[in-house]
Scaffold this active site. Structure first.
Site, PDB file in Angstrom:
ATOM      1  N   THR A 176       0.819  -1.211   0.000  1.00  0.00           N
ATOM      2  CA  THR A 176       0.000   0.000   0.000  1.00  0.00           C
ATOM      3  C   THR A 176       0.853   1.262   0.000  1.00  0.00           C
ATOM      4  O   THR A 176       1.966   1.263   0.545  1.00  0.00           O
ATOM      5  CB  THR A 176      -0.885   0.009   1.262  1.00  0.00           C
ATOM      6  N   TYR A 213      -1.672   0.144  10.097  1.00  0.00           N
ATOM      7  CA  TYR A 213      -1.964  -0.523   8.824  1.00  0.00           C
ATOM      8  C   TYR A 213      -0.739  -0.457   7.909  1.00  0.00           C
ATOM      9  O   TYR A 213      -0.234  -1.479   7.428  1.00  0.00           O
ATOM     10  CB  TYR A 213      -3.180   0.125   8.156  1.00  0.00           C
TER      11      TYR A 213
END
Ligand code: UDP
Length: 326
Positions: free
Chosen positions: A118, A143
């Site tokens: 990501t 995350y």
């Protein structure tokens, strides 16, 4: 012989679009998904086995039976806000589960691995330039950190496991849906900008809030690189085909290389839907970088990836087409 691809999390939003692309190319596909955020009906090709990657003995059996040529690993927790509230869930689901999975792949001598990473690994870039794969990694939430930890793990593994090759793809802001409206994003809680605009257009939420209008960007709102989910899917296909040909271990950004502000997205959403939904200027959301745009030179030049849907209206149109059916 058709190559066999095992896809974890293939019933989710991005995974299901990759399954569609793999299916259209004639790959033999097995999907392993616990359906926690995935949906059976999004799986257009292949066989679905319902299971959790945390359940490593079941997963071991699935791999043993299917004998994949490659594994694509989408199964993960992906909510930034939730990761801040429950970091251990993220390190467990994203980092530890991937470690166990990779260990299993090594044991079974499965040599090709594609990992969903990501743009959150970049945190808040210091400049307004697009970030390249060599830019500083400084995630600002669990995350992003849980995904970065896997990237480091894979990088450290590569000199010692020469027969194991991987590509990590760093996704920017994935949006849009299948052109024919067969699959798209389903969610328990919509937090992403384009989806929230569409919810506002459907009057499912009373208004769209713009989180922060005092950023140092041309119109004061944050800029993101929105990429159509079918182009992300295509990036997986080129990565996979490259891995089958060359023994590389590498990381690639997946974005278009230019961005849109929140206001520009809102304007496009109003045009596409034909609804002048209410918009309210609100305070900043914690942890939002002002600019996050991909330098995509590497994936274009090295993997030959050619995006087909670099068009915000198309992205919003396909998402709207899907959203209306939900
Ligand atoms: N955003 C917004 N209103 C919303 C949802 C998002 O203003 O209801 C902004 C958010 O602050 C960010 C951009 O839209 O600047 C993209 O956010 P999103 O959650 O879609 O993706 P992220 O970049 O956080 O992964």
């Amino acid at each position: 012989m058709k190559k066999k691809i095992l896809v974890t999390g293939g019933a989710g939003y991005i995974g299901s679009h990759v399954i569609k692309a793999l299916g259209e190319k004639g790959y033999e596909i097995l999907i392993y998904d616990n359906l926690s955020t995935g949906y059976k009906e999004l799986v257009l090709y292949g066989e679905l086995v319902i299971g959790d990657i945390a359940d490593i003995t079941v997963f071991d059996r699935v791999i043993e039976d299917f004998k994949p040529d490659a594994v694509m690993h989408f199964a993960a927790s992906i909510q930034v806000h939730e990761s801040v509230l429950n970091p251990l869930k993220y390190y467990r689901n994203n980092t530890i589960n991937t470690l166990n999975l990779v260990e299993l792949l090594l044991k079974k001598k499965i040599r090709h691995f594609i990992f969903s990473s990501t743009a959150a690994v970049y945190g808040t870039p210091e400049s307004t330039e697009p970030v390249s794969e060599l830019s500083l990694l400084k995630p600002i939430n669990p995350y992003g950190a849980s995904k970065m930890a896997v990237e480091y793990m894979l990088k450290d593994l590569s000199p010692v496991e020469k027969d194991f090759n991987y590509i990590s793809l760093r996704y920017f802001n994935v949006a849009g849906a299948d052109q024919e409206g067969r699959i798209g994003q389903k969610y328990h809680e919509a937090t992403h900008l384009i989806t929230r605009c569409l919810k506002a257009a459907k009057a499912e939420i009373s208004r769209l809030e713009i989180y922060g209008t005092d950023y140092s960007t041309p119109d004061g709102t944050c800029i993101r690189d929105y990429i159509h989910v079918d182009d992300i899917a295509e990036a997986h296909i080129v990565a996979l085909e490259y891995l089958f040909k060359k023994s590389i271990n590498d990381i690639f950004n997946c974005g278009y290389g230019h961005g849109y502000s929140v206001r520009e997205v809102v304007k496009t959403a109003k045009e596409v839907t034909g609804v002048d939904f209410p918009v309210e200027e609100a305070g900043r959301r914690a942890g939002d970088p002002p600019y996050l745009v991909a330098d995509n030179t590497k994936i274009r030049e090295e993997l030959g990836w050619k995006p087909k849907h670099d068009d915000l209206s198309y992205i919003v149109k396909t998402a709207w087409n899907w959203e209306k059916k939900l």
